[in-house]
Design an enzyme around this catalytic site. Structure first.
Site, PDB file in Angstrom:
ATOM      1  N   ASN A 171      -5.045   7.788   4.550  1.00 56.76           N
ATOM      2  CA  ASN A 171      -4.706   6.432   4.962  1.00 56.76           C
ATOM      3  C   ASN A 171      -4.379   5.495   3.814  1.00 56.76           C
ATOM      4  OD1 ASN A 171      -7.323   7.311   6.955  1.00 56.76           O
ATOM      5  ND2 ASN A 171      -5.302   7.053   7.862  1.00 56.76           N
ATOM      6  N   VAL A 198      -3.005   0.301   1.926  1.00 61.26           N
ATOM      7  CA  VAL A 198      -4.067   0.830   2.770  1.00 61.26           C
ATOM      8  C   VAL A 198      -3.705   0.657   4.238  1.00 61.26           C
ATOM      9  CG1 VAL A 198      -6.498   0.536   3.414  1.00 61.26           C
ATOM     10  CG2 VAL A 198      -5.792   0.255   1.032  1.00 61.26           C
ATOM     11  N   CYS A 199      -3.900   1.712   5.020  1.00 60.50           N
ATOM     12  CA  CYS A 199      -3.708   1.645   6.461  1.00 60.50           C
ATOM     13  C   CYS A 199      -5.097   1.559   7.093  1.00 60.50           C
ATOM     14  CB  CYS A 199      -2.972   2.887   6.964  1.00 60.50           C
ATOM     15  SG  CYS A 199      -2.712   2.877   8.738  1.00 60.50           S
ATOM     16  N   LEU A 200      -5.493   0.357   7.446  1.00 58.67           N
ATOM     17  CA  LEU A 200      -6.820   0.131   7.999  1.00 58.67           C
ATOM     18  C   LEU A 200      -6.706  -0.946   9.070  1.00 58.67           C
ATOM     19  CD1 LEU A 200      -9.838   0.829   7.716  1.00 58.67           C
ATOM     20  CD2 LEU A 200      -9.996  -0.929   5.958  1.00 58.67           C
TER      21      LEU A 200
END
Length: 184
Positions: free
Chosen positions: A76, A84-86
């Site tokens: 991620n 960041v993929c959050l």
């Protein structure tokens, strides 16, 4: 808490008074680096990352921008940009959250529980799903190569742009090295 700027100051002060090392990027309070240690019960344990944080003018009503400066191997996190993929940062952010939540809860949870079904790094996601032991070994290799505590300070110098002006000390404009006489 009347204004976003007061909230920004308070959240930043809370972060600075915690165990995190915070480095301001410029005179304002909107851009800074935070040294983040990998969670102890994970393959990221022992790694230290420099995280760039940018607070938008509308913070805390709008989420901070978070990115890893030194490389990390994670499904991620984009390996090249550090993005960041959050969900909690990108979509479900709430003014109830603060900067300490990002570093004490959100990022540790991201590293402890990667989501391979929503990857920014497809190679890491595929390896994690196919070979968990191989994935954890690669994470540890990246920690050794890119996230040693003594290297975190060096990560910032790599980010400087190449077109920065040289200081007077770095720029030697003397004519001492010229040989010969001038043309008449």
């Amino acid at each position: 808490m009347s204004s976003p700027s007061k909230r920004r100051e308070m959240d930043l002060m809370k972060l600075m008074m915690s165990d995190y090392k915070v480095e301001m990027i410029n005179d304002g309070m909107q851009e800074f680096y935070v040294h983040f240690h990998g969670p102890s019960d994970s393959p990221y344990h022992g790694g230290v990352w420099k995280i760039r944080v940018e607070l938008p003018d509308a913070y805390p009503y709008k989420s901070p921008s978070i990115g890893f400066i030194n490389k990390i191997y994670h499904p991620n996190v984009d390996e090249m940009s550090g993005s960041v993929c959050l969900d909690v940062i990108n979509q479900t952010w709430s003014p109830m959250f603060d900067l300490l939540n990002v570093f004490e809860v959100f990022l540790p949870q991201l590293l402890l529980y990667p989501n391979a079904s929503d990857p920014l790094n497809g190679e890491a996601a595929a390896l994690m799903m196919r070979d968990r032991t191989g994935y954890e070994q690669k994470v540890k290799e990246y920690c050794q190569k890119y996230a040693k505590p003594e290297d975190v300070g060096a990560a910032a110098t790599e980010e400087k742009s190449s077109d920065e002006e040289l200081s007077e000390d770095e720029y030697d404009s003397s004519d001492e090295g010229l040989v010969g006489t001038a043309d008449p």
